[in-house]
Write an enzyme that holds these catalytic residues in place. Structure first.
Site, PDB file in Angstrom:
ATOM      1  N   GLY A   1     -18.624 -26.404  25.755  1.00 21.91           N
ATOM      2  CA  GLY A   1     -17.932 -26.341  24.471  1.00 21.91           C
ATOM      3  C   GLY A   1     -17.726 -27.703  23.842  1.00 21.91           C
ATOM      4  N   ARG A   2     -18.789 -28.457  23.671  1.00 19.46           N
ATOM      5  CA  ARG A   2     -18.691 -29.799  23.091  1.00 19.46           C
ATOM      6  C   ARG A   2     -20.045 -30.191  22.529  1.00 19.46           C
ATOM      7  NH1 ARG A   2     -21.742 -32.445  26.661  1.00 19.46           N
ATOM      8  NH2 ARG A   2     -21.550 -32.038  28.906  1.00 19.46           N
TER       9      ARG A   2
END
Length: 410
Positions: free
Chosen positions: A210-211
């Protein structure tokens, strides 16, 4: 839109974020430690602040953001970029993190590794699908990339589209599975879904990142979409600027990670000072880096010093362009893995696109025995000249001076 952003990272990703912020009219604040004072991100930012602790000290990062009046904070990748507690602390301090919501990151970590098939699969390929998702329920993908080649504990080459055996139907299924995973997690932001895959194209889900990813330039090169810009827009609550039909994925892109590591010494990190660097260029060639002549490469951080990404209309054209680009790259002062990457790119297995996660290549090209003998002789002579004391001796027959007297009388 945000007015001032603290870049809670360093190196090439900090440079990358700062440049997009400048184009968006967002003031930037860089952080540095003494060993990283001379890095390019410090020079490019509107303001720079010395970090007395380190990039994993969330409380210190938030305190600096408040002190400089930053309304947002970009964690880049690594460090605290996927830490729910840090993201939540930012939200509570009224400093908007350029990251997924803390609850989403926590949910991703709690669920752990899942599978989307019931069939056991040996992961001969590691494939990633790039995802964009806004706060309004819109989710799109930017195609997939293959990241199966790992040396020295990290991926060194990634490419899109994945050259492994994927039919059109399987590729569509992979993309759709990634979108469904993003919706399952209620994901918001820029992320990547990783799958393991065998030679038949059977895949299973392994992890959700999630980045922003290290190799995000591949998706940007394939689509023309600035992922950092979209990441900032999403965090600001704006609607995605693209629908799936708007996204055009074409050609082939390959990215290489240049690291300050010595492949001949088990990829030992090799910090130091860059004496000279010549970056490659040309049509559809991109270099992300923080180094320049005289720039320090600190020992405290990840050894990544540059990323080279090229595009071609076909994979064959892309590989040829990459080979030429790597030949242009010059970096002295620190040992790098550049020679290893050149060997991979020129290896017939890679050229054919038939490699898997089991692929291996020698760190150094074998030298013929005759050449080794000549090199050994040359090295011995050089050693002798540098380390042995040569004292000139006048032959005895020349010491009497008779020859000089005869010449004087003639």
């Amino acid at each position: 839109m945000f007015k001032k952003m603290l870049i809670a990272n360093r190196g090439e990703i900090a440079v990358r974020i700062i440049r997009t912020c400048q184009e968006m009219g967002i003031e930037t604040v860089a952080l540095y430690q003494p060993s990283d004072r001379g890095s390019l991100h410090v020079r490019l930012a509107d303001q720079a602040v010395q970090l007395d602790s380190d990039f994993n000290d969330g409380a210190a990062l938030i305190a600096i953001a408040q002190q400089v009046g930053a309304d947002s904070l970009h964690p880049g990748y690594g460090f605290l970029s996927e830490e729910p507690d840090f993201i939540r602390a930012c939200e509570q301090a009224s400093v908007t993190p350029i990251a997924p919501p803390a609850d989403v990151l926590a949910h991703i970590q709690e669920r752990g590794v899942q599978t989307v098939t019931d069939t056991p699969v040996k992961p001969l390929h590691r494939v990633f699908v790039q995802i964009l998702a806004d706060q309004h329920g819109n989710v799109v993908h930017l195609g997939e990339r293959e990241g199966s080649l790992r040396f020295g504990g990290m991926r060194v080459i990634e490419e899109s589209p994945a050259p492994c055996c994927l039919s059109h139907q399987q590729r569509q299924g992979l993309w759709q599975a990634a979108i469904e995973m993003a919706r399952l997690y209620n994901f918001v932001g820029v992320g990547s879904v990783e799958f393991g895959m065998n030679e038949e194209g059977t895949f299973f889900f392994t992890v959700f990142k999630g980045r922003i990813q290290t190799d995000h330039p591949i998706a940007e090169t394939m689509t023309g979409i600035d992922l950092i810009r979209e990441q900032i827009r999403i965090a600001a609550g704006e609607v995605l600027a693209y629908t799936q039909d708007d996204i055009k994925i074409s050609g082939c892109a390959i990215a290489c990670r240049i690291t300050a590591q010595d492949p001949l010494r088990n990829f030992m990190p090799n910090p130091g000072v860059v004496r000279h660097v010549r970056l490659p260029g040309g049509f559809r060639v991109r270099v992300d880096t923080y180094v320049y002549d005289g720039c320090p490469v600190p020992a405290e951080y990840d050894p990544l010093v540059a990323k080279v990404t090229v595009w071609g209309e076909t994979r064959e054209a892309c590989v040829a362009r990459l080979s030429r680009t790597l030949d242009e790259f010059r970096l002295s002062g620190v040992n790098t893995n550049l020679s290893l990457i050149k060997r991979i790119v020129n290896d017939p297995v890679f050229i054919d696109g038939c490699y898997t996660a089991d692929y291996e290549v020698e760190a150094q090209e074998r030298i013929p025995s005759d050449n080794l003998r000549d090199l050994a002789v040359a090295a011995a002579i050089l050693y002798a000249r540098r380390n042995l004391s040569f004292k000139p001796v006048v032959p005895e027959r020349l010491q009497s001076g008779w020859h000089r007297r005869n010449l004087e009388g003639s």
